[in-house]
Design an enzyme around this catalytic site. Structure first.
Site, short mmCIF file in Angstrom:
data_model
loop_
_atom_site.label_atom_id
_atom_site.label_comp_id
_atom_site.label_asym_id
_atom_site.label_seq_id
_atom_site.Cartn_x
_atom_site.Cartn_y
_atom_site.Cartn_z
CG HIS A 103 9.47 -6.25 0.48
ND1 HIS A 103 9.91 -5.49 1.52
CD2 HIS A 103 9.93 -5.64 -0.65
CE1 HIS A 103 10.61 -4.46 1.06
NE2 HIS A 103 10.64 -4.52 -0.25
CG ASP A 141 3.19 -6.37 1.67
OD1 ASP A 141 2.76 -5.42 1.01
OD2 ASP A 141 4.40 -6.68 1.71
CD GLN A 160 5.06 -4.56 -5.92
OE1 GLN A 160 4.53 -4.15 -6.95
NE2 GLN A 160 6.18 -4.05 -5.47
CE LYS A 201 6.42 -0.67 -3.13
NZ LYS A 201 7.71 -0.84 -3.82
CB CYS A 234 13.60 -5.93 -0.25
SG CYS A 234 14.45 -4.38 -0.41
N1 PMP Z 1 5.97 -5.24 0.30
C1 PMP Z 1 6.13 -5.46 -0.99
C2 PMP Z 1 5.50 -6.67 -1.62
C3 PMP Z 1 6.87 -4.56 -1.76
O1 PMP Z 1 7.04 -4.78 -3.07
C4 PMP Z 1 7.45 -3.44 -1.13
C5 PMP Z 1 8.28 -2.43 -1.94
N2 PMP Z 1 9.19 -2.98 -2.81
C6 PMP Z 1 7.24 -3.26 0.23
C7 PMP Z 1 6.49 -4.17 0.92
C8 PMP Z 1 7.80 -2.09 0.96
O2 PMP Z 1 7.25 -0.91 0.49
P1 PMP Z 1 7.80 0.47 1.03
O3 PMP Z 1 9.26 0.50 0.68
O4 PMP Z 1 7.02 1.49 0.28
O5 PMP Z 1 7.57 0.49 2.50
#
Ligand code: PMP
Length: 407
Positions: A118, A195, A198, A221, A362
């Site tokens: 991401h 990270d 997910q 999440k 993203c």
């Molecule tokens: N890493 C991953 C794998 C994600 O799916 C996301 C959210 N889509 C993020 C980071 C970023 O999360 P946040 O917007 O809550 O900071």
């Protein structure tokens, strides 16, 4: 055993707006117990924690620290002070880049991430690599979305100082071989960052067993409100790092020209914290513990099996990543021939009230690597039902005809 969890989610039971919610990878819906915990905090416990000597402030402090303890237990951290509250995964990863990255990366060093990342786990490392004249390297995936052992062994080298990797791809739903990656990082003397945005909501995670040095995730999440995030770090590393943000709550002493910093975890929590968010995160963890990860995984797998079987019957559908439903941890990306994902999303929303994600999620480098400008993405959580999947499939079957194609 209770299985009718869906009834605890007011938004999923709104008869005036019976939504089929298939975007839990973006943010999950919230159970009543989490919503009530926020109300309870602001009705009877609200005060600025940490510095107050009166009872309300002491209660806010103790509730906040109990939330930290509950997060530590949730991911099996060794000590509560290894849990830093942030706003979200993005802030947690930036915290590491701005502190550990700034201090430890030198010219010629390598930072290794994967093509699955991401943007939150790409941009902080691009910044450090540029500032420090280091190299940002990618581990790539095979046709099924998997990082091979050969990639791990060849990309992580003695020049590598940081390896930062997602637990589960937010586009493909594929889990990465975390243990092998972390082991290799440590063999070459690098730190390993995960990270977990997910991962944490969907699978039991034990940071000591993984042996990662940092683990970042977002409350929103995993049933908690937006605005509360978590960074786990090994105490020995966090203690060596400089603070990230500076100001109130994170100091020990301040003179006109200098300051000393509070011990962990306060050193990394400048300013008034998100107490209600932390308390609601504790309520979310209690709820997830009640559901149990074996039920969560079973339910997501059951729904993924139906979704993939049904989508595979349609000749105009491309599915990204593994053809094996068991490999998709609640997340699936696909495209419909000739139809832009934005049109698909608008049409199924309009005709079926289906909340379906469309775009690049993203993850521009991954989409480019997959040769897709954008995709449709469904993502499940345990509150989704077979009926949700069948309603989604029914709409997907109609999308091409809505736009005048024969099928
Ligand atoms: N890493 C991953 C794998 C994600 O799916 C996301 C959210 N889509 C993020 C980071 C970023 O999360 P946040 O917007 O809550 O900071």
């Amino acid at each position: 055993m209770k299985t009718n969890f869906r009834q605890d989610f007011p938004i999923l039971n709104d008869e005036a707006n019976p939504v089929v919610y298939l975007d839990s990878a973006a943010t999950t819906q919230k159970p009543l117990s989490v919503i009530k915990s926020l109300e309870n905090y602001y009705t009877s416990q609200n005060a600025n924690p940490l510095r107050g000597l009166y009872k309300l402030s002491a209660t806010a402090t103790s509730e906040y620290e109990q939330a930290r303890h509950s997060v530590a237990q949730f991911i099996n951290a060794n000590e509560d002070c290894e849990i830093i509250f942030t706003r979200n995964t993005t802030e947690s990863l930036n915290l590491i880049a701005y502190t550990y990255g700034m201090e430890n990366i030198q010219e010629g060093d390598e930072i290794v991430i994967s093509i699955l990342e991401h943007h939150s786990n790409i941009l902080p490392w691009q910044m450090i690599a540029k500032l420090k004249k280091a190299t940002l390297k990618y581990m790539y995936i095979n046709d099924e979305g998997i990082i091979s052992d050969e990639e791990i062994q060849t990309k992580i080298t003695p020049k590598t100082k940081i390896v930062s990797i997602t637990q589960v791809s937010n586009v493909l739903g594929i889990a990465t071989p975390l243990k092998a990656i972390i082991k290799k990082a440590h063999e070459v003397g690098a730190i390993a960052i995960v990270d977990g945005a997910q991962g944490a909501p969907h699978m039991a995670t034990d940071v000591q067993d993984l042996d990662c040095d940092f683990y970042a995730f977002s409350g929103h999440k995993m049933l908690a409100p937006m605005g509360i995030g978590i960074l786990y770090g090994k105490k020995s590393i966090l203690e060596q790092m400089p603070p990230f943000l500076r100001g109130g709550e994170m100091i020990e002493t301040v003179s006109e020209q200098d300051a000393t910093f509070a011990p962990l975890p306060e050193k990394f929590e400048a300013g008034t914290p998100n107490v209600s968010g932390a308390i609601a995160l504790k309520a979310a963890i209690e709820y997830i513990n009640q559901v149990g990860f074996s039920y969560i995984e079973q339910q997501e797998e059951k729904l993924m099996k139906i979704a993939m079987e049904e989508l595979s019957k349609l000749p105009y559908i491309t599915i990204y990543g593994s053809p094996d439903y068991k490999k998709h941890k609640g997340v699936l990306s696909f495209n419909i021939q000739d139809i832009h994902p934005h049109d698909v999303s608008s049409l199924v929303d309009y005709h079926g009230n289906i909340a379906l994600r469309a775009g690049n999620h993203c993850a521009h480098p991954l989409l480019k690597y997959l040769n897709a400008q954008s995709t449709n993405r469904i993502s499940f959580y345990f509150y989704n039902t077979k009926e949700d999947v069948y309603q989604f499939i029914e709409q997907i079957k109609k999308v091409r005809s809505y736009l005048g194609y024969d099928v």
